[in-house]
Design an enzyme around this catalytic site. Sequence first.
Site, PDB file in Angstrom:
ATOM      1  N   ASP A  86       0.840  -1.196   0.000  1.00 26.98           N
ATOM      2  CA  ASP A  86       0.000   0.000   0.000  1.00 26.98           C
ATOM      3  C   ASP A  86       0.875   1.245   0.000  1.00 26.98           C
ATOM      4  O   ASP A  86       1.851   1.337   0.752  1.00 26.98           O
ATOM      5  CB  ASP A  86      -0.904   0.017   1.234  1.00 26.98           C
ATOM      6  CG  ASP A  86      -2.256  -0.611   0.954  1.00 26.98           C
ATOM      7  OD1 ASP A  86      -2.474  -1.064  -0.180  1.00 26.98           O
ATOM      8  OD2 ASP A  86      -3.093  -0.661   1.873  1.00 26.98           O
ATOM      9  N   TYR A 324      -7.108   5.443  -3.944  1.00 30.47           N
ATOM     10  CA  TYR A 324      -6.542   5.095  -2.635  1.00 30.47           C
ATOM     11  C   TYR A 324      -7.275   5.836  -1.516  1.00 30.47           C
ATOM     12  O   TYR A 324      -7.421   7.069  -1.559  1.00 30.47           O
ATOM     13  CB  TYR A 324      -5.053   5.441  -2.615  1.00 30.47           C
ATOM     14  CG  TYR A 324      -4.336   5.015  -1.363  1.00 30.47           C
ATOM     15  CD1 TYR A 324      -4.088   3.678  -1.100  1.00 30.47           C
ATOM     16  CD2 TYR A 324      -3.906   5.961  -0.441  1.00 30.47           C
ATOM     17  CE1 TYR A 324      -3.428   3.280   0.058  1.00 30.47           C
ATOM     18  CE2 TYR A 324      -3.242   5.580   0.714  1.00 30.47           C
ATOM     19  CZ  TYR A 324      -3.008   4.238   0.955  1.00 30.47           C
ATOM     20  OH  TYR A 324      -2.364   3.856   2.104  1.00 30.47           O
TER      21      TYR A 324
END
Length: 643
Positions: A86, A324
């Site tokens: 991530d 995101y």
Amino acid sequence: MLGATAQHNGYYEGNGYQVTWTYGHLCTLKEPNDYQEMWKRWTLGALPMIPQRFQIKLIEMDHIKKQYAIVEKLYEKADMIINCGDAGQEGELIQRWVMQKARVKCPVKRLWISSLTEEAIREGFTNLKDQKEFEPLYLAGLSRAIGDWLLGMNATRLYTIKYKDNNRQDKQPLSIGRVQTPTLAMIVNRQREIENFVPKQSWVLSTLYRNTKFNAIAHDEEAEAEDAAEVEKAKKEGKNIKAKGDIYKPLEFLTKEEGEKVVEEIKEQPLHIVSITKKKGTEKPPQLFDLTTLQVECNKKFAYTAEQTLNLIQSLYEKKFTTYPRVDTQYLTDDIYKKCPQTLNGVYQVKFNGVAPYADLIRPLGGGKALRKDKKVFDNSKVTDHHAIIPTGVIPKGLSDAERNVYDLIARRFIAVFYDDCKFETTTVMAEVKPAAEDASPILFRTSGKVINDEGWKVVFNKTAQPKDKEESAESEKDDTTPDNNADEKLLPTFSKGEEGPHEPQLAEKWTSPPPYYTEATLLRAMETAGKFVDNDELRAAMKENGIGRPSSRANIIETLFKRQYIKRERKRIVATPTGKALIDIIHEELLKSPELTGIWEKKLRDIEAQKYDAATFINELKQQITDIVNQVLSDNSNRKLL
């Protein structure tokens, strides 16, 4: 896309690539007993526990051990590693720890993307970055983890041993955390304000003239003086600003008799219109969502908890429908602007149950004209790692009702920023009534109305506002970011300056109200601004640097307080339990429960990420603070206990 299509145990392979994965955190910081034998026992003599060097270990779970073994073997044979974790502080820390544990020696590149669409991934792989560029991000994440360990491990043991009554039935330790304890303190302090609140009675005067309610007002001398001082200060600084002009306050009487006396003096006297002011104004579209704003909106609109919203937006991200999610900015970068027509085209084609909810809203934005580009939306200086949450343009399919609700909020905000401002006109009518007594001063009255001349972006939210119950409305009215097009605008009759006529004065009893209980929405806002109520978007954005917790961690902090039974839900209210109150009462060290001080720590962590502050200095400061707290508590001879 990479060609790694051959499936193996724990990884895929092909075209020169091997693709493997982690299950969240595979590694963690070692426990106290991993460092020293004496730290196995909970004793005051062992405190403070400060390792000379912090170390990591593999989490003791079978599925984690199994996957780590696979990853470690692949690392040993790799010519190069591409870190696809991530793109954030926690994601960087997770992957770095695994590579450290495996003693990786080959070169490492970093994939840094804001969405999981094929286009974004392909673009990311053609622009791989060197791992060294993200060293500050890793150091910030590491400092956060070490800081939480130092304070959590030491303070939890310290307070549990020193203050917990061993005769209590529950054997749970008194959990103290760098973010959770100040958050609990905010809830407890607010509750105490409410419990100790003493309502004050007053009476307010209004009058009915031509079926329109006028409220009695009085000059606010304090506001007038502040206004004048601000203008004078600006002049000295070479600035030219106008006085705000709002120098009135409601006329209130401390006794009913005083108010009734005025009513008697004016009820037979005519009301006289002294001025009519019309002022045109504009209202910009609401800003795009960051994670906290989205969680706030979902809590108010759908009663989703912060954790539920985080899970929902994470799911939409993983399904490639939104960008995101763990972000704290509400802006986009300039390079995103050229991609917006394509994104809008994708949203245009979205259908839910055979209906295209956004087609009619996006159609007016087409026709070959350039999309609006506002500095409130596109600003490179307001974006660091990731931009605001927006749709990717990938057409969503198979969404749950909850996922569709979240997607709808994001899509409408995104569409709205390309619309014109809402244009309106506000009319303010001032009137006066002169009492019968010759030497009496006139009583001033005021009413106002607002007319929407051009809805602009508000058409995007027509028929989307949800009704609120009275309690929810009262507790969230100070923090309402929901665009509501269904709110009735007050239309006024046509008044003329100088007209006068009979009116019907009336006196109403008024009681001051306590502050509202926190809801999950308002608590998230309070965490974002270190406990300070801020309703201005720009000021709130500036204060985010000193907020407590990160956007991605706040939901978990709140859930932790629920699980430890320090707080509970009563409808939408968040209420401290007796245990939660007692814990805050027994903590005398302000550093442990102050949102402002914790906000300063958060600011330093952000500065580490921005290379403005030294990670080692931050850790050393925390070590000293923990040592001071331990000494303060050990010197407490009060024999206080959490009963």
